[in-house]
Scaffold this motif. Structure first.
Motif, mmCIF file in Angstrom:
data_model
loop_
_atom_site.group_PDB
_atom_site.id
_atom_site.type_symbol
_atom_site.label_atom_id
_atom_site.label_comp_id
_atom_site.label_asym_id
_atom_site.label_seq_id
_atom_site.Cartn_x
_atom_site.Cartn_y
_atom_site.Cartn_z
ATOM 1 N N TYR A 32 -0.665 -13.872 9.621
ATOM 2 C CA TYR A 32 -1.064 -15.152 9.025
ATOM 3 C C TYR A 32 -2.491 -15.162 8.480
ATOM 4 C CZ TYR A 32 3.214 -16.407 11.438
ATOM 5 O OH TYR A 32 4.519 -16.429 11.859
ATOM 6 N N ASP A 33 -3.192 -14.039 8.579
ATOM 7 C CA ASP A 33 -4.495 -13.923 7.938
ATOM 8 C C ASP A 33 -4.717 -12.462 7.566
ATOM 9 O OD1 ASP A 33 -6.139 -12.427 9.994
ATOM 10 O OD2 ASP A 33 -5.708 -14.198 11.207
ATOM 11 N N GLY A 34 -5.743 -12.222 6.737
ATOM 12 C CA GLY A 34 -5.967 -10.888 6.206
ATOM 13 C C GLY A 34 -6.307 -9.837 7.242
ATOM 14 N N MET A 40 -2.137 -4.737 11.624
ATOM 15 C CA MET A 40 -0.709 -4.446 11.797
ATOM 16 C C MET A 40 -0.283 -3.276 10.923
ATOM 17 S SD MET A 40 0.863 -8.307 12.133
ATOM 18 C CE MET A 40 2.511 -7.777 12.607
ATOM 19 N N ALA A 41 -0.843 -3.194 9.704
ATOM 20 C CA ALA A 41 -0.500 -2.093 8.802
ATOM 21 C C ALA A 41 -1.037 -0.762 9.323
ATOM 22 C CB ALA A 41 -1.046 -2.374 7.398
ATOM 23 N N LYS A 42 -2.138 -0.811 10.084
ATOM 24 C CA LYS A 42 -2.685 0.418 10.672
ATOM 25 C C LYS A 42 -1.805 0.933 11.799
ATOM 26 C CE LYS A 42 -7.610 -0.283 9.664
ATOM 27 N NZ LYS A 42 -8.942 -0.595 10.258
ATOM 28 N N LYS A 43 -1.142 0.002 12.484
ATOM 29 C CA LYS A 43 -0.337 0.371 13.658
ATOM 30 C C LYS A 43 1.083 0.801 13.304
ATOM 31 C CE LYS A 43 -2.925 -2.762 16.690
ATOM 32 N NZ LYS A 43 -2.888 -4.044 17.440
ATOM 33 N N LYS A 44 1.579 0.350 12.148
ATOM 34 C CA LYS A 44 2.968 0.656 11.778
ATOM 35 C C LYS A 44 3.068 0.911 10.283
ATOM 36 C CE LYS A 44 6.345 -1.878 13.561
ATOM 37 N NZ LYS A 44 7.348 -2.974 13.743
ATOM 38 N N GLN A 65 -6.696 -3.569 -0.835
ATOM 39 C CA GLN A 65 -7.677 -2.503 -0.997
ATOM 40 C C GLN A 65 -7.882 -1.732 0.311
ATOM 41 O OE1 GLN A 65 -11.708 -3.765 -1.979
ATOM 42 N NE2 GLN A 65 -11.889 -2.077 -3.423
ATOM 43 N N GLN A 66 -7.965 -2.446 1.427
ATOM 44 C CA GLN A 66 -8.165 -1.777 2.710
ATOM 45 C C GLN A 66 -6.951 -0.959 3.128
ATOM 46 O OE1 GLN A 66 -9.992 -3.848 5.971
ATOM 47 N NE2 GLN A 66 -11.306 -5.081 4.641
ATOM 48 N N ILE A 67 -5.749 -1.494 2.903
ATOM 49 C CA ILE A 67 -4.532 -0.743 3.243
ATOM 50 C C ILE A 67 -4.469 0.540 2.422
ATOM 51 C CG2 ILE A 67 -2.002 -0.740 3.062
ATOM 52 C CD1 ILE A 67 -2.011 -3.663 3.899
ATOM 53 N N ARG A 68 -4.884 0.458 1.155
ATOM 54 C CA ARG A 68 -4.835 1.640 0.292
ATOM 55 C C ARG A 68 -5.774 2.752 0.755
ATOM 56 N NH1 ARG A 68 -0.685 1.110 -0.501
ATOM 57 N NH2 ARG A 68 0.443 0.156 -2.218
ATOM 58 N N TYR A 93 -6.092 -3.225 -7.526
ATOM 59 C CA TYR A 93 -6.410 -2.908 -6.138
ATOM 60 C C TYR A 93 -5.335 -2.049 -5.481
ATOM 61 C CZ TYR A 93 -10.549 -5.846 -5.721
ATOM 62 O OH TYR A 93 -11.828 -6.364 -5.846
ATOM 63 N N GLY A 94 -4.267 -1.730 -6.202
ATOM 64 C CA GLY A 94 -3.259 -0.824 -5.669
ATOM 65 C C GLY A 94 -1.937 -1.459 -5.329
#
Length: 231
Positions: A32-34, A40-44, A65-68, A93-94
């Motif tokens: 629900y926030d950035g 969560m994207a770092k963990k899975k 940008q951070q996920i990329r 940003y990807g």
């Protein structure tokens, strides 16, 4: 089972998307926030991230940008703004695709399935075995099965769409594709964007694989026509 991360601060929207995706046997996580989305994207490793632009703590572009920086997982931006520059900025940003609010949930599901088809999520073992090959051109190496790109032995972090573009061009060397052709083949005939999307992705791809992007060695421009891979 496809793993989807839905990121939006409007809980009723998240609830509706989650319910609909669960009906299609998808595994759905919600943020629900950035900041929560990035963690969560770092963990899975997700098959698709549905990412709203307007978020607390970090906006959707910052999240993208951070996920990329650590993953090429496909990202679909959700934007309430109709401004084309916002959409192009998301792709800068990807992001791999965007959907403008208000949207039809059937369109969302269709986009998710299209991205998963292009990324090879639902391919059969036989299809994967047939595509299992390494393509090399000079210092560039393309792993079509693992969807990885290497330059001089070093892996280059490219997005799903950047990979799709490079794969199409490298497997058809010296064939010139118009920007409209590339848009239709890589993004699909129903994609609502325009050819500027192709230009943005080609520029980003060159910045990653070319020693000097202004004098490309691999992806060339045929002025007034389109782009091609020089063998």
């Amino acid at each position: 089972m496809a793993k989807v991360l839905v990121v939006d601060d409007e809980k009723m929207i998240v609830k509706g998307i989650r319910f609909s995706l669960l009906q299609d046997q998808m595994e759905v996580d919600c943020a629900y926030d950035g900041e929560e989305a990035v963690e969560m994207a770092k963990k899975k490793e997700y098959d698709v991230v549905l990412l709203d632009v307007m978020l607390p703590k970090l906006d959707g572009f910052e999240v993208c940008q951070q996920i990329r920086e650590f993953s090429n997982m496909p990202i679909i931006m959700l934007t309430a703004k109709g401004d084309d520059m916002d959409k192009i900025l998301g792709l800068e940003y990807g992001a791999d695709d965007y959907i403008t609010k208000p949207f039809n949930i059937l369109e969302v599901k269709a986009r998710i399935k299209a991205i998963m088809r292009r990324s090879g999520h639902n391919k059969t073992v036989k299809e994967k075995e047939e595509e299992s090959k390494i393509v090399t051109a000079g210092d560039l190496k393309l792993d079509t099965e693992g969807r990885r790109v290497f330059i001089a032995g070093k892996e280059i972090n490219v997005t799903a769409k950047e990979f799709d573009l490079l794969e199409l061009l490298i497997l058809n060397p010296n064939k010139v594709y118009s920007r409209e052709n590339l848009l239709n083949i890589v993004w699909g005939y129903e994609y609502p964007g325009d050819v500027r999307t192709v230009d943005v992705h080609i520029r980003r791809l060159r910045e990653k694989i070319e020693t000097n992007p202004s004098e490309p060695k691999y992806v060339h421009t045929k002025w007034g026509v389109g782009y091609y891979f020089k063998n």
